[in-house]
Design a protein around this motif. Structure first.
Motif, PDB file in Angstrom:
ATOM      1  N   ARG A  81      18.222  13.812  67.358  1.00 15.62           N
ATOM      2  CA  ARG A  81      17.805  14.775  68.376  1.00 15.62           C
ATOM      3  C   ARG A  81      18.387  16.132  67.974  1.00 15.62           C
ATOM      4  NH1 ARG A  81      15.828  13.876  73.411  1.00 15.62           N
ATOM      5  NH2 ARG A  81      16.326  11.670  73.297  1.00 15.62           N
ATOM      6  N   GLU A  82      17.577  16.948  67.230  1.00 18.16           N
ATOM      7  CA  GLU A  82      18.114  18.162  66.639  1.00 18.16           C
ATOM      8  C   GLU A  82      17.209  19.384  66.801  1.00 18.16           C
ATOM      9  OE1 GLU A  82      18.613  17.014  62.590  1.00 18.16           O
ATOM     10  OE2 GLU A  82      16.459  16.830  62.197  1.00 18.16           O
ATOM     11  N   LEU A  83      16.102  19.258  67.546  1.00 21.59           N
ATOM     12  CA  LEU A  83      15.164  20.366  67.661  1.00 21.59           C
ATOM     13  C   LEU A  83      15.436  21.184  68.917  1.00 21.59           C
ATOM     14  CD1 LEU A  83      11.861  18.490  66.718  1.00 21.59           C
ATOM     15  CD2 LEU A  83      13.532  19.589  65.213  1.00 21.59           C
ATOM     16  N   ALA A 131      11.831  25.497  67.655  1.00 23.09           N
ATOM     17  CA  ALA A 131      11.167  24.429  66.894  1.00 23.09           C
ATOM     18  C   ALA A 131      10.067  23.792  67.727  1.00 23.09           C
ATOM     19  CB  ALA A 131      12.192  23.380  66.469  1.00 23.09           C
ATOM     20  N   SER A 132      10.341  23.574  69.025  1.00 23.76           N
ATOM     21  CA  SER A 132       9.338  22.996  69.911  1.00 23.76           C
ATOM     22  C   SER A 132       8.159  23.951  70.087  1.00 23.76           C
ATOM     23  CB  SER A 132       9.972  22.664  71.262  1.00 23.76           C
ATOM     24  OG  SER A 132       9.060  21.993  72.103  1.00 23.76           O
ATOM     25  N   SER A 148      11.562  14.812  54.975  1.00 23.08           N
ATOM     26  CA  SER A 148      12.617  15.305  55.852  1.00 23.08           C
ATOM     27  C   SER A 148      12.019  15.952  57.090  1.00 23.08           C
ATOM     28  CB  SER A 148      13.495  16.327  55.115  1.00 23.08           C
ATOM     29  OG  SER A 148      14.372  16.984  56.011  1.00 23.08           O
ATOM     30  N   THR A 149      12.418  15.477  58.258  1.00 22.79           N
ATOM     31  CA  THR A 149      11.958  16.101  59.498  1.00 22.79           C
ATOM     32  C   THR A 149      12.542  17.506  59.629  1.00 22.79           C
ATOM     33  OG1 THR A 149      11.746  13.970  60.617  1.00 22.79           O
ATOM     34  CG2 THR A 149      11.961  15.922  62.016  1.00 22.79           C
ATOM     35  N   ARG A 150      13.814  17.649  59.309  1.00 21.06           N
ATOM     36  CA  ARG A 150      14.459  18.960  59.445  1.00 21.06           C
ATOM     37  C   ARG A 150      13.799  19.980  58.523  1.00 21.06           C
ATOM     38  NH1 ARG A 150      20.893  19.303  59.191  1.00 21.06           N
ATOM     39  NH2 ARG A 150      20.527  18.158  61.136  1.00 21.06           N
ATOM     40  N   PHE A 151      13.545  19.596  57.266  1.00 20.78           N
ATOM     41  CA  PHE A 151      12.913  20.526  56.335  1.00 20.78           C
ATOM     42  C   PHE A 151      11.487  20.843  56.771  1.00 20.78           C
ATOM     43  CE2 PHE A 151      10.518  21.433  52.378  1.00 20.78           C
ATOM     44  CZ  PHE A 151      11.213  22.576  51.986  1.00 20.78           C
ATOM     45  N   THR A 152      10.777  19.846  57.274  1.00 19.20           N
ATOM     46  CA  THR A 152       9.414  20.066  57.763  1.00 19.20           C
ATOM     47  C   THR A 152       9.403  21.103  58.875  1.00 19.20           C
ATOM     48  OG1 THR A 152       8.723  17.814  57.192  1.00 19.20           O
ATOM     49  CG2 THR A 152       7.419  18.975  58.845  1.00 19.20           C
ATOM     50  N   HIS A 153      10.363  20.997  59.793  1.00 17.91           N
ATOM     51  CA  HIS A 153      10.413  21.956  60.887  1.00 17.91           C
ATOM     52  C   HIS A 153      10.819  23.345  60.404  1.00 17.91           C
ATOM     53  CE1 HIS A 153       9.420  19.590  64.393  1.00 17.91           C
ATOM     54  NE2 HIS A 153      10.135  18.599  63.911  1.00 17.91           N
ATOM     55  N   LEU A 180       7.265  15.004  70.095  1.00 12.81           N
ATOM     56  CA  LEU A 180       8.551  15.022  69.400  1.00 12.81           C
ATOM     57  C   LEU A 180       9.699  15.053  70.402  1.00 12.81           C
ATOM     58  CD1 LEU A 180       7.593  17.611  66.663  1.00 12.81           C
ATOM     59  CD2 LEU A 180       7.759  15.146  66.390  1.00 12.81           C
ATOM     60  N   ALA A 181       9.457  14.526  71.599  1.00  9.72           N
ATOM     61  CA  ALA A 181      10.460  14.594  72.666  1.00  9.72           C
ATOM     62  C   ALA A 181      11.763  13.918  72.294  1.00  9.72           C
ATOM     63  CB  ALA A 181       9.897  13.966  73.942  1.00  9.72           C
ATOM     64  N   GLU A 182      11.684  12.821  71.553  1.00 15.68           N
ATOM     65  CA  GLU A 182      12.899  12.078  71.206  1.00 15.68           C
ATOM     66  C   GLU A 182      13.714  12.762  70.122  1.00 15.68           C
ATOM     67  OE1 GLU A 182      12.132   7.830  70.652  1.00 15.68           O
ATOM     68  OE2 GLU A 182      10.347   8.085  71.894  1.00 15.68           O
ATOM     69  N   GLU A 183      13.166  13.844  69.557  1.00 11.06           N
ATOM     70  CA  GLU A 183      13.889  14.604  68.547  1.00 11.06           C
ATOM     71  C   GLU A 183      14.250  16.006  69.047  1.00 11.06           C
ATOM     72  OE1 GLU A 183      11.726  13.923  64.603  1.00 11.06           O
ATOM     73  OE2 GLU A 183      10.436  12.960  66.087  1.00 11.06           O
ATOM     74  N   THR A 184      14.007  16.263  70.343  1.00  7.39           N
ATOM     75  CA  THR A 184      14.228  17.582  70.932  1.00  7.39           C
ATOM     76  C   THR A 184      15.411  17.550  71.890  1.00  7.39           C
ATOM     77  OG1 THR A 184      11.857  18.045  70.802  1.00  7.39           O
ATOM     78  CG2 THR A 184      13.157  19.438  72.265  1.00  7.39           C
ATOM     79  N   LYS A 185      16.238  18.570  71.826  1.00  7.80           N
ATOM     80  CA  LYS A 185      17.350  18.687  72.765  1.00  7.80           C
ATOM     81  C   LYS A 185      16.811  19.111  74.140  1.00  7.80           C
ATOM     82  CE  LYS A 185      20.189  20.443  68.938  1.00  7.80           C
ATOM     83  NZ  LYS A 185      20.895  21.641  68.400  1.00  7.80           N
ATOM     84  N   ASN A 186      17.289  18.435  75.184  1.00  6.74           N
ATOM     85  CA  ASN A 186      16.861  18.737  76.553  1.00  6.74           C
ATOM     86  C   ASN A 186      15.334  18.828  76.646  1.00  6.74           C
ATOM     87  OD1 ASN A 186      16.932  19.353  79.253  1.00  6.74           O
ATOM     88  ND2 ASN A 186      17.684  21.446  78.979  1.00  6.74           N
ATOM     89  N   PRO A 187      14.615  17.771  76.243  1.00  8.52           N
ATOM     90  CA  PRO A 187      13.157  17.850  76.125  1.00  8.52           C
ATOM     91  C   PRO A 187      12.433  18.109  77.438  1.00  8.52           C
ATOM     92  CG  PRO A 187      13.898  15.569  75.982  1.00  8.52           C
ATOM     93  CD  PRO A 187      15.132  16.429  75.914  1.00  8.52           C
ATOM     94  N   ALA A 188      12.960  17.601  78.557  1.00  9.89           N
ATOM     95  CA  ALA A 188      12.259  17.750  79.829  1.00  9.89           C
ATOM     96  C   ALA A 188      12.147  19.200  80.270  1.00  9.89           C
ATOM     97  CB  ALA A 188      12.966  16.931  80.909  1.00  9.89           C
ATOM     98  N   ARG A 189      13.033  20.047  79.823  1.00  5.83           N
ATOM     99  CA  ARG A 189      12.969  21.470  80.160  1.00  5.83           C
ATOM    100  C   ARG A 189      12.344  22.293  79.035  1.00  5.83           C
ATOM    101  NH1 ARG A 189      18.809  22.772  83.087  1.00  5.83           N
ATOM    102  NH2 ARG A 189      18.723  21.063  84.592  1.00  5.83           N
ATOM    103  N   VAL A 190      12.686  21.953  77.815  1.00  7.52           N
ATOM    104  CA  VAL A 190      12.255  22.750  76.663  1.00  7.52           C
ATOM    105  C   VAL A 190      10.761  22.584  76.394  1.00  7.52           C
ATOM    106  CG1 VAL A 190      12.445  22.957  74.160  1.00  7.52           C
ATOM    107  CG2 VAL A 190      14.510  22.841  75.559  1.00  7.52           C
ATOM    108  N   ILE A 191      10.260  21.351  76.402  1.00  7.48           N
ATOM    109  CA  ILE A 191       8.891  21.078  75.965  1.00  7.48           C
ATOM    110  C   ILE A 191       7.837  21.687  76.892  1.00  7.48           C
ATOM    111  CG2 ILE A 191       7.219  19.218  75.619  1.00  7.48           C
ATOM    112  CD1 ILE A 191       9.525  17.627  74.354  1.00  7.48           C
TER     113      ILE A 191
END
Length: 512
Positions: A27-29, A33-34, A165-170, A249-260
């Motif tokens: 969970r690093e986005l 990124a979102s 790599s997910t991080r590099f892709t983002h 990508l919710a499971e890879e996003t920090k605080n997804p319920a607010r950010v997304i």
């Protein structure tokens, strides 16, 4: 492939039923990124370069005014999706939401339709590079053969990046989105400024019907044909889709319920405004450029004619980067959907496709699978002389079906949904649902036009393949074969990740 079922660091322990432990992705986005995922998937550069020629031929220059109406319609859908993402922030978006709220059977159908959409829209986007931009950029004659080869290479490269790599892709996508923002703003401003200074802007052209007869221009059409202005809505309907990829990508996003939710809505609004300004600039300039109506690449032709060869080519390179980014996000989103359905043991070959590679921490097998599916779809469509129109039509029809099903589910189940974790429609819920429902009904009616025969065939063939697999699941295991074994574990991991973030109380009218 050297994939393992061993628990990665920080993963939950094995399930109580004795099954393998659920695997986790980092969970690093953050917000940008979102936002970049939502913005990159929509990609006004991709949509407008792909569909503008079709709008000129079926609706004339005046057809661009369907764009702001489409933006309002798609924004209403983004708001509904935001409300769902705030309640169930998990990879798989509509597939997961419908599975958990309506039932696993309907959820599976939604997942399969989403998979069919992501496969065809990936090819449509990448085919745009090969068929509409590179021939203008390098001054060669585009053919179905060289478009096929170039598109196949682009699809492969995107799959390699997503698998590596997910991080590099983002990072690549965020950089490309920044380039797209700068490039599209610069392109729009230059078209206005240079066009005005050189006398190449004709604002009267914005309201002309062009080759389309004035009589019956705004008519709804007959049983098997849509009116000229109605067909213009496909420009916005095709372009402004994919904003929900941020929710995938919710499971890879920090605080997804607010950010997304915020990222999706902001992406649609910013793209809508910038897209309208660009359409006005390009259409006003097209009125003073010869041969635009006959060009296979009208947008590129106008840019080169107004800004000159050198500047035009530099900006076209930026557009290529933008479109590549769009395809990259689609590949990423499709991979995550296949992974999410496979994790729930509800996708063909799930035993392999649910695995996370121990070194890359990505669903490598799912990435390869998505690439192979895209290559098959490319081979099916690539020999057609109308391949681009058929691809973008299918890429508009399928998300309309997904959006309609998801909005209908939300409307029917809104009082029994889980509490919001960061975003709610509040008093605007009913007006938003009404706008979304009316817009989606109108959009789907456009596809009664006989010119959309090929997209309907694609949809029906994919449905038939899905029905065969679905029947096999039922015959082998009954309805129990469609259960979601990791439901509780995934929800608990989301709760654990959000414990440091206080949740707002559910708004009045929210289910508790």
């Amino acid at each position: 492939m050297a994939d393992v079922e061993a628990r990665p660091p920080g993963a939950e322990p094995a399930r109580q039923d004795g099954g393998p432990p659920p695997q986790r992705m980092a969970r690093e986005l953050g917000w940008y990124a979102s936002f970049s995922v939502a913005f990159g998937f929509v990609s006004i550069a991709t949509g407008i370069f792909t569909t503008y020629g079709a709008v000129l031929s079926t609706s004339g220059p005046r057809g661009i005014w369907a764009w702001p109406i489409s933006v309002v319609g798609q924004l209403s859908i983004a708001l509904v999706f935001g409300a769902l993402a705030a309640r169930i922030p998990i990879s798989g978006y509509s597939y997961q939401w419908v599975s958990r709220i309506v039932g696993p059977v309907w959820g599976w159908i939604m997942g399969w339709v989403s998979f069919a959409f992501l496969g065809v829209v990936l090819v449509a986007v990448d085919y745009t590079i090969a068929s509409t931009i590179l021939p203008e950029l390098f001054q060669y004659v585009g053919t179905t053969q060289n478009a096929w080869v170039i598109t196949a290479v682009v699809v492969l490269l995107q799959a390699v990046l997503v698998a590596a790599s997910t991080r590099f892709t983002h990072r690549v996508n965020s950089t490309a989105v920044t380039v797209q923002l700068i490039g599209m703003i610069a392109l729009t401003v230059l078209l206005f400024v240079v066009g005005a200074l050189t006398g190449k802007l004709d604002f009267g052209h914005l309201f002309e019907a062009g080759p389309v007869p004035e009589s019956g221009y705004y008519a709804l059409g007959g049983a098997t044909e849509a009116g000229p202005f109605a067909l213009a809505f496909l420009l916005g309907a095709f372009t402004i889709v994919g904003f929900e990829s941020a929710a995938n990508l919710a499971e890879e996003t920090k605080n997804p319920a607010r950010v997304i939710p915020r990222a999706m809505v902001q992406a649609v609004i910013s793209l809508g405004v910038l897209g309208l300004l660009f359409l006005i600039a390009i259409t006003a300039a097209a009125g003073r450029v010869d041969g635009v109506g006959a060009s296979d690449t009208p947008v590129a032709t106008v840019i080169t004619a107004v800004l000159g060869s050198v500047v035009g080519k530099i900006l076209l390179v930026l557009v290529v980067i933008s479109i590549f980014s769009c395809g990259l996000v689609i590949t990423l989103s499709g991979t995550r959907l296949v992974y999410a359905m496979s994790r729930d043991e509800r996708f063909p070959g799930w035993q392999l496709l649910r695995r996370i590679h121990p070194r890359t921490a990505t669903p490598l097998n799912a990435s390869v699978f998505m690439m192979l599916i895209a290559q098959i779809i490319l081979a099916v469509f690539s020999q057609s002389t109308d391949a681009l129109f058929e691809l973008f039509s299918a890429g508009t029809l399928l998300p309309a079906l997904i959006y309609a099903g998801t909005v209908a589910m939300y409307a029917a189940k809104r009082r029994s949904l889980p509490p919001s974790r960061g975003f709610t429609l509040g008093r605007w819920e009913i007006p938003v649902l009404v706008v979304a429902a009316v817009w989606l009904l109108y959009e789907l009616l456009i596809f009664r036009d006989a010119s959309f025969r090929a997209p309907w065939i694609y949809v029906l063939v994919l449905f038939a393949i899905g029905a065969v697999y679905f029947a096999g699941l039922l015959l082998r295991s009954g309805r129990a074969g469609l259960t979601m074994p990791d439901l509780a574990d995934v929800d608990r991991s989301l709760d654990t990740a959000d414990t440091a973030i206080p949740r707002p109380k559910a708004a009045e009218g929210d289910a508790r």
